[in-house]
Design a protein around this motif. Sequence first.
Motif, PDB file in Angstrom:
ATOM      1  N   SER A 116       0.795  -1.221   0.000  1.00 27.71           N
ATOM      2  CA  SER A 116       0.000   0.000   0.000  1.00 27.71           C
ATOM      3  C   SER A 116       0.828   1.272   0.000  1.00 27.71           C
ATOM      4  O   SER A 116       0.287   2.365  -0.159  1.00 27.71           O
ATOM      5  CB  SER A 116      -0.925   0.014   1.229  1.00 27.71           C
ATOM      6  OG  SER A 116      -0.158  -0.140   2.410  1.00 27.71           O
ATOM      7  N   LEU A 117       2.146   1.158   0.212  1.00 27.21           N
ATOM      8  CA  LEU A 117       3.007   2.333   0.259  1.00 27.21           C
ATOM      9  C   LEU A 117       4.130   2.230  -0.773  1.00 27.21           C
ATOM     10  O   LEU A 117       4.654   1.153  -1.027  1.00 27.21           O
ATOM     11  CB  LEU A 117       3.621   2.507   1.659  1.00 27.21           C
ATOM     12  CG  LEU A 117       2.675   2.939   2.775  1.00 27.21           C
ATOM     13  CD1 LEU A 117       3.395   2.902   4.111  1.00 27.21           C
ATOM     14  CD2 LEU A 117       2.117   4.326   2.509  1.00 27.21           C
ATOM     15  N   LEU A 132       7.364   8.704   1.439  1.00 23.99           N
ATOM     16  CA  LEU A 132       6.415   7.597   1.439  1.00 23.99           C
ATOM     17  C   LEU A 132       5.056   8.124   1.004  1.00 23.99           C
ATOM     18  O   LEU A 132       4.530   9.087   1.583  1.00 23.99           O
ATOM     19  CB  LEU A 132       6.282   6.978   2.830  1.00 23.99           C
ATOM     20  CG  LEU A 132       7.392   6.034   3.295  1.00 23.99           C
ATOM     21  CD1 LEU A 132       8.645   6.813   3.656  1.00 23.99           C
ATOM     22  CD2 LEU A 132       6.932   5.213   4.484  1.00 23.99           C
ATOM     23  N   SER A 133       4.480   7.506  -0.014  1.00 25.81           N
ATOM     24  CA  SER A 133       3.166   7.919  -0.497  1.00 25.81           C
ATOM     25  C   SER A 133       2.305   6.693  -0.753  1.00 25.81           C
ATOM     26  O   SER A 133       2.806   5.573  -0.909  1.00 25.81           O
ATOM     27  CB  SER A 133       3.296   8.756  -1.779  1.00 25.81           C
ATOM     28  OG  SER A 133       4.022   8.049  -2.766  1.00 25.81           O
ATOM     29  N   GLU A 134       1.007   6.916  -0.781  1.00 29.32           N
ATOM     30  CA  GLU A 134       0.054   5.822  -0.968  1.00 29.32           C
ATOM     31  C   GLU A 134       0.013   5.376  -2.423  1.00 29.32           C
ATOM     32  O   GLU A 134       0.008   6.213  -3.328  1.00 29.32           O
ATOM     33  CB  GLU A 134      -1.343   6.259  -0.535  1.00 29.32           C
ATOM     34  CG  GLU A 134      -1.466   6.666   0.922  1.00 29.32           C
ATOM     35  CD  GLU A 134      -1.532   5.478   1.871  1.00 29.32           C
ATOM     36  OE1 GLU A 134      -1.512   4.325   1.397  1.00 29.32           O
ATOM     37  OE2 GLU A 134      -1.608   5.712   3.088  1.00 29.32           O
ATOM     38  N   SER A 140      -3.270   2.768   3.313  1.00 28.24           N
ATOM     39  CA  SER A 140      -2.677   1.904   4.328  1.00 28.24           C
ATOM     40  C   SER A 140      -3.301   2.116   5.700  1.00 28.24           C
ATOM     41  O   SER A 140      -3.363   1.192   6.511  1.00 28.24           O
ATOM     42  CB  SER A 140      -1.165   2.141   4.406  1.00 28.24           C
ATOM     43  OG  SER A 140      -0.893   3.501   4.665  1.00 28.24           O
ATOM     44  N   ARG A 145       0.809   3.300   8.636  1.00 31.65           N
ATOM     45  CA  ARG A 145       1.805   4.285   8.209  1.00 31.65           C
ATOM     46  C   ARG A 145       2.789   4.592   9.339  1.00 31.65           C
ATOM     47  O   ARG A 145       3.998   4.665   9.129  1.00 31.65           O
ATOM     48  CB  ARG A 145       1.125   5.579   7.746  1.00 31.65           C
ATOM     49  CG  ARG A 145       0.401   5.478   6.424  1.00 31.65           C
ATOM     50  CD  ARG A 145       0.077   6.856   5.865  1.00 31.65           C
ATOM     51  NE  ARG A 145      -0.720   7.663   6.778  1.00 31.65           N
ATOM     52  CZ  ARG A 145      -2.048   7.681   6.800  1.00 31.65           C
ATOM     53  NH1 ARG A 145      -2.732   6.923   5.947  1.00 31.65           N
ATOM     54  NH2 ARG A 145      -2.702   8.464   7.641  1.00 31.65           N
ATOM     55  N   THR A 148       5.160   1.672  10.017  1.00 28.08           N
ATOM     56  CA  THR A 148       6.194   1.619   8.985  1.00 28.08           C
ATOM     57  C   THR A 148       7.218   2.723   9.184  1.00 28.08           C
ATOM     58  O   THR A 148       8.430   2.506   9.043  1.00 28.08           O
ATOM     59  CB  THR A 148       5.553   1.729   7.594  1.00 28.08           C
ATOM     60  OG1 THR A 148       4.605   0.678   7.417  1.00 28.08           O
ATOM     61  CG2 THR A 148       6.598   1.641   6.494  1.00 28.08           C
ATOM     62  N   GLU A 202       1.735  12.771   1.855  1.00 31.54           N
ATOM     63  CA  GLU A 202       3.025  12.094   1.912  1.00 31.54           C
ATOM     64  C   GLU A 202       3.637  12.175   3.314  1.00 31.54           C
ATOM     65  O   GLU A 202       3.353  13.090   4.082  1.00 31.54           O
ATOM     66  CB  GLU A 202       4.016  12.728   0.929  1.00 31.54           C
ATOM     67  CG  GLU A 202       3.600  12.670  -0.520  1.00 31.54           C
ATOM     68  CD  GLU A 202       4.575  13.429  -1.409  1.00 31.54           C
ATOM     69  OE1 GLU A 202       4.674  13.067  -2.596  1.00 31.54           O
ATOM     70  OE2 GLU A 202       5.233  14.378  -0.926  1.00 31.54           O
TER      71      GLU A 202
END
Length: 346
Positions: A116-117, A132-134, A140, A145, A148, A202
């Motif tokens: 998902s990321l 980090l973006s979807e 997610s 998030r 992670t 993000e």
Amino acid sequence: MSPASAHPSNAFYAPTLLPAMEELLARGIAATELEACMRRTLLELRTPLVRVPLFLSRRFWDLAERASGEAAIGLLAGKRFVSTLTNGLTYLFDVAPTLEAACTYFARYFPYFNGSLYIELRIEDDSVALVLSECGALLSGRQSREYTLVGICSLLRRKLLASGIAQDPLLGIQLPGHAPANAELYEQTLRAPLHWCSDVSEMVLQLQPALFLQPLSPANPELEATLVGIVEQARGQTQRTLLDEAADHIAGTLAEGASFQSFCKTRHLTERTAARRLLSHGWRYSELLDEQRRYKALDLLDDPVLSLAQITDRLGYGDLQSFSRAFGRWYGSGPGAWREAQRRRG
């Protein structure tokens, strides 16, 4: 490949949740409760190469927050990430000779482990950032998030400490949304200057440019090549199950209703055979469709531009009344009331 151009992923590497499960077990949450949530035994979830649909991550974090009573359980569970999660990617991160090489490997292979990321290494003038973006068929979720994020911060710091460098590689972190009431907990856990931004989705980790190219460990091309081969082999050997295919079909055809009949037709299976094989994975097709709609509804309601009628169409319901009934069954209120409550909280 950008998140926008990538095919939305509908599966993630199940063992990435094992550190979080260890945290819940340590808090006294029964293993049977975790297994019922995932519809897999813990032994199965510990098996290498096991990938499961994205909605199971959302189910897990819902359970984690509810059972632990911790609003920031993802943040707290993330502390176990580095100490208990080991796979080819974490090993590769550790043996890479520089942060640049480690982050490049991470950006390349991370989507396989966390569907998902998406991670992008962004280098501009004198700044370096991991972004980090979807990218998944479902978002997610905040807990995932944060879990992670803590894990990545720990990996970065461990790499420098292992090289005898006392400096922190992190200059600061940008997080989406508004600062929470427990912002102090975030600062204590992440140990970096934090900045919340309500108009972005993000997560941005700003890295020390001076440390980015600095040699951190002796180069070992043979070991790196071996570990790259292991990760590539894992990607190549991962077997798609009918459960994966059903999740993909539902995600791709949700607006058209994602009917069981259309799924069986595209897989050249009789409905009886498909139902039996899905049940062997612990799921009925109707349950998969309901779970996908449930979490997708929350994602769509977070978008203020979308009307309830548009969301109804995207979820494949024939009318708003049907969507409202389903939402009430899931969350105990209508979608409009839920959205308004979230706006007041935000």
